[in-house]
Design a protein around this motif. Structure first.
Motif, PDB file in Angstrom:
ATOM      1  N   TYR A 186       0.842  -1.203   0.000  1.00  0.00           N
ATOM      2  CA  TYR A 186       0.000   0.000   0.000  1.00  0.00           C
ATOM      3  C   TYR A 186       0.869   1.241   0.000  1.00  0.00           C
ATOM      4  N   LEU A 187       0.242   2.354  -0.279  1.00  0.00           N
ATOM      5  CA  LEU A 187       0.925   3.630  -0.183  1.00  0.00           C
ATOM      6  C   LEU A 187       0.046   4.603   0.578  1.00  0.00           C
ATOM      7  N   LYS A 188       0.711   5.546   1.221  1.00  0.00           N
ATOM      8  CA  LYS A 188       0.019   6.640   1.907  1.00  0.00           C
ATOM      9  C   LYS A 188       0.627   7.936   1.417  1.00  0.00           C
ATOM     10  N   ILE A 189      -0.236   8.854   0.979  1.00  0.00           N
ATOM     11  CA  ILE A 189       0.222  10.175   0.551  1.00  0.00           C
ATOM     12  C   ILE A 189      -0.463  11.241   1.392  1.00  0.00           C
ATOM     13  N   ASN A 190       0.213  12.371   1.529  1.00  0.00           N
ATOM     14  CA  ASN A 190      -0.297  13.489   2.315  1.00  0.00           C
ATOM     15  C   ASN A 190      -0.227  14.785   1.523  1.00  0.00           C
ATOM     16  N   PHE A 191      -1.260  15.584   1.699  1.00  0.00           N
ATOM     17  CA  PHE A 191      -1.318  16.933   1.143  1.00  0.00           C
ATOM     18  C   PHE A 191      -1.403  17.926   2.296  1.00  0.00           C
TER      19      PHE A 191
ATOM     20  N   ASP B  63       4.077   4.906  -9.555  1.00  0.00           N
ATOM     21  CA  ASP B  63       3.443   5.429 -10.769  1.00  0.00           C
ATOM     22  C   ASP B  63       2.066   6.004 -10.453  1.00  0.00           C
ATOM     23  N   GLU B  64       1.347   5.365  -9.537  1.00  0.00           N
ATOM     24  CA  GLU B  64       0.042   5.884  -9.106  1.00  0.00           C
ATOM     25  C   GLU B  64       0.195   7.250  -8.442  1.00  0.00           C
ATOM     26  N   VAL B  65       1.227   7.405  -7.625  1.00  0.00           N
ATOM     27  CA  VAL B  65       1.500   8.694  -6.987  1.00  0.00           C
ATOM     28  C   VAL B  65       1.761   9.762  -8.048  1.00  0.00           C
ATOM     29  N   LYS B  66       2.546   9.415  -9.051  1.00  0.00           N
ATOM     30  CA  LYS B  66       2.868  10.389 -10.101  1.00  0.00           C
ATOM     31  C   LYS B  66       1.611  10.810 -10.863  1.00  0.00           C
ATOM     32  N   LYS B  67       0.696   9.858 -11.104  1.00  0.00           N
ATOM     33  CA  LYS B  67      -0.578  10.210 -11.759  1.00  0.00           C
ATOM     34  C   LYS B  67      -1.393  11.163 -10.890  1.00  0.00           C
ATOM     35  N   ILE B  68      -1.455  10.868  -9.608  1.00  0.00           N
ATOM     36  CA  ILE B  68      -2.198  11.720  -8.678  1.00  0.00           C
ATOM     37  C   ILE B  68      -1.571  13.107  -8.639  1.00  0.00           C
ATOM     38  N   ALA B  69      -0.252  13.170  -8.619  1.00  0.00           N
ATOM     39  CA  ALA B  69       0.450  14.458  -8.604  1.00  0.00           C
ATOM     40  C   ALA B  69       0.120  15.277  -9.842  1.00  0.00           C
TER      41      ALA B  69
ATOM     42  N   VAL C 146       0.324  19.491  -8.193  1.00  0.00           N
ATOM     43  CA  VAL C 146       1.413  19.830  -7.283  1.00  0.00           C
ATOM     44  C   VAL C 146       2.693  20.085  -8.073  1.00  0.00           C
ATOM     45  N   ASP C 147       3.610  20.829  -7.458  1.00  0.00           N
ATOM     46  CA  ASP C 147       4.882  21.132  -8.108  1.00  0.00           C
ATOM     47  C   ASP C 147       5.865  19.971  -7.997  1.00  0.00           C
ATOM     48  N   TYR C 148       5.858  19.302  -6.842  1.00  0.00           N
ATOM     49  CA  TYR C 148       6.716  18.133  -6.711  1.00  0.00           C
ATOM     50  C   TYR C 148       6.210  17.183  -5.639  1.00  0.00           C
TER      51      TYR C 148
ATOM     52  N   LEU D 163      16.912  10.900   4.603  1.00  0.00           N
ATOM     53  CA  LEU D 163      17.220  11.801   3.497  1.00  0.00           C
ATOM     54  C   LEU D 163      15.901  12.201   2.862  1.00  0.00           C
ATOM     55  N   LEU D 164      15.711  13.485   2.654  1.00  0.00           N
ATOM     56  CA  LEU D 164      14.516  13.975   1.985  1.00  0.00           C
ATOM     57  C   LEU D 164      14.810  14.037   0.494  1.00  0.00           C
ATOM     58  N   MET D 165      13.921  13.426  -0.276  1.00  0.00           N
ATOM     59  CA  MET D 165      14.095  13.351  -1.725  1.00  0.00           C
ATOM     60  C   MET D 165      12.858  13.932  -2.394  1.00  0.00           C
ATOM     61  N   ARG D 166      13.045  14.509  -3.579  1.00  0.00           N
ATOM     62  CA  ARG D 166      11.887  15.049  -4.297  1.00  0.00           C
ATOM     63  C   ARG D 166      12.002  14.768  -5.784  1.00  0.00           C
ATOM     64  N   PHE D 167      10.812  14.811  -6.380  1.00  0.00           N
ATOM     65  CA  PHE D 167      10.661  14.611  -7.816  1.00  0.00           C
ATOM     66  C   PHE D 167       9.804  15.748  -8.343  1.00  0.00           C
ATOM     67  N   HIS D 168      10.360  16.543  -9.245  1.00  0.00           N
ATOM     68  CA  HIS D 168       9.599  17.660  -9.831  1.00  0.00           C
ATOM     69  C   HIS D 168       8.631  17.126 -10.874  1.00  0.00           C
ATOM     70  N   ILE D 169       7.416  17.587 -10.799  1.00  0.00           N
ATOM     71  CA  ILE D 169       6.363  17.173 -11.733  1.00  0.00           C
ATOM     72  C   ILE D 169       6.490  18.010 -13.004  1.00  0.00           C
ATOM     73  N   PRO D 170       6.650  17.366 -14.146  1.00  0.00           N
ATOM     74  CA  PRO D 170       6.717  18.115 -15.405  1.00  0.00           C
ATOM     75  C   PRO D 170       5.372  18.796 -15.683  1.00  0.00           C
ATOM     76  N   LYS D 171       5.419  20.023 -16.116  1.00  0.00           N
ATOM     77  CA  LYS D 171       4.177  20.786 -16.424  1.00  0.00           C
ATOM     78  C   LYS D 171       3.923  20.824 -17.897  1.00  0.00           C
TER      79      LYS D 171
END
Length: 183
Positions: free
Chosen positions: A83-88, A123-129, A134-136, A175-183
């Protein structure tokens, strides 16, 4: 190139948004995956304390009822495999000025490691993003969890900071990691 077994697994995985009625399932898989992943490299007391404090019924129920948190469960046929958990917004464990989405957990049962389940959840997270604008996407990974660090790096995440994660009485570095969402 994926082998035939991985392709079959990918074709039979269903990811479904969780509800409060999934509490028991989420708690069970949380405890199992957390223990499988971290028990060998932490004291039994710290594992027990973390489970007692963070994966108890009241805590998980509050998270499931938080409008700014979402859980998604991965099924292989009828078996729960991860499972995954995401927060906004204010549900995120860190506050940033940018418009962000946090991946707080991607948990996959050890028997399903290497079978692309984590990739499908990410991949599901990236679709939701993409759909939420969201920016990243960001997340925290224990600096000693080399498998996870490699997975996120392979998926375009970069380290941008770090924070302390309390595992019982042990202060560990995430370590905090991020992925920028392409616009």
């Amino acid at each position: 190139m994926k082998n035939k077994y991985q392709q079959i697994i990918m074709n039979t995985i269903e990811i479904r948004k969780a509800t409060v009625s999934d509490l028991e399932t989420i708690q069970k898989i949380s405890i199992q995956t957390f223990t499988e992943t971290f028990a060998a490299v932490n004291t039994p007391e710290n594992i027990t304390d973390y489970i007692k404090d963070s994966l108890n019924t009241e805590q998980l129920s509050a998270e499931l009822n938080n409008a700014n948190s979402q859980f998604y469960i991965a099924y292989s046929d009828i078996e729960v495999v991860g499972y995954l958990k995401i927060n906004f917004g204010d549900a995120q464990t860190e506050s940033f000025k940018e418009n962000t989405l946090e991946v707080q957990r991607i948990y996959v049962l050890q028997n399903f490691h290497g079978k692309n389940i984590g990739q499908l959840l990410l991949d599901e997270v990236k679709k939701i993003a993409q759909t939420t604008g969201v920016d990243y996407i960001w997340l925290g990974v224990w600096e000693e969890n080399h498998r996870a660090l490699q997975f996120y790096t392979k998926n375009g995440f970069v380290v941008f900071d770090k924070h302390v994660f309390k595992m019982g009485n042990d202060e560990q570095t995430d370590l905090l990691m991020r992925f920028h969402i392409p616009k």
